[in-house]
Design a protein around this motif. Structure first.
Motif, mmCIF file in Angstrom:
data_model
loop_
_atom_site.group_PDB
_atom_site.id
_atom_site.type_symbol
_atom_site.label_atom_id
_atom_site.label_comp_id
_atom_site.label_asym_id
_atom_site.label_seq_id
_atom_site.Cartn_x
_atom_site.Cartn_y
_atom_site.Cartn_z
ATOM 1 N N HIS A 78 -8.857 -7.517 -4.123
ATOM 2 C CA HIS A 78 -9.921 -7.447 -4.833
ATOM 3 C C HIS A 78 -10.397 -8.728 -5.527
ATOM 4 N N PRO A 107 -4.731 1.443 -1.023
ATOM 5 C CA PRO A 107 -5.969 1.220 -0.181
ATOM 6 C C PRO A 107 -5.545 1.658 1.259
ATOM 7 N N ILE A 136 0.898 -1.281 -0.159
ATOM 8 C CA ILE A 136 0.029 -0.116 0.039
ATOM 9 C C ILE A 136 0.890 1.141 0.151
ATOM 10 N N TYR A 158 -4.779 -4.060 -6.995
ATOM 11 C CA TYR A 158 -4.605 -4.526 -5.645
ATOM 12 C C TYR A 158 -5.114 -5.839 -5.381
#
Length: 209
Positions: free
Chosen positions: A106, A130, A85, A103
């Protein structure tokens, strides 16, 4: 057929990606690798249409750096799929290291949609990395300036070195770090550092070449 290369150092994720992509008749998985730099060698053959690549691969070899070099062959598309992240990852991907970034948190359906659209020439990127919970705060509660300070602190730079590099005072460095410690409910800066590394908010170990 879309000749595809998968690069992922986690064996479970590598096998999972291989399974879901191979099940689609549009794709031909040419190879599954753990090292981004090895992927570069295969891409030089000119027969790879799409590379699906992690950021932090075997030996800490950077998928972003490899992706930028691979993309010099305009025929080959690069999709970076990551759990990191760190905001710098998204920035570097957008600035030339990838055609798309997605990412890992998902769904398979979303991922396959991004894979197919990237293979067809679309560029797909999230608006932001995120926002994850880190003890008593969220990652988005840390300002960009504080991320800059943290990144250098993780690298082992002193307050004086950070201040000189960022053009701020030594007290400003200390104040910002103390603010993050207080906001996140950490006992000290060492606990803060451990948390940001564990949550993949700061990545400083990537080898570029």
């Amino acid at each position: 057929m879309i000749n595809t290369l998968i690069v992922e150092d986690n064996t479970y994720i590598l096998n999972h990606l291989n399974q879901i992509i191979s099940s689609d008749k549009e794709f031909n998985v040419v190879a599954s690798l753990k090292d981004a730099f090895e992927a570069e060698k295969i891409c030089k053959s000119g027969r790879i249409d799409l590379v699906i690549m992690d950021v932090q691969t075997l030996h800490n070899h950077s998928g972003l750096s490899a992706g930028e070099r691979i993309r010099k062959n305009k025929k080959t598309k690069v999709l970076v799929v990551t759990s990191l992240i760190d905001p710098d990852v998204l920035v570097k991907a957008k600035s030339g290291s990838a055609d798309s970034l997605w990412y890992k948190d998902h769904s398979e359906e979303e991922l396959m949609d991004v894979i197919k659209r990237t293979a067809k020439g679309e560029r797909i990127f999230p608006d932001a990395s995120p926002n994850v919970e880190i003890k008593e705060m969220f990652s988005n509660d840390i300002t960009p300036r504080q991320i800059d300070i943290l990144r250098r602190f993780v690298k082992g730079m002193t307050y004086d070195e950070i201040a000189a590099e960022l053009g701020i005072s030594k007290n400003g460095v200390r104040w910002n770090l103390d603010q993050i410690v207080e906001k996140g409910g950490f006992n000290n800066k060492h606990e803060l550092l451990a948390a940001v590394i564990e949550n993949k908010l700061i990545v400083t170990t990537l080898i570029e070449e």
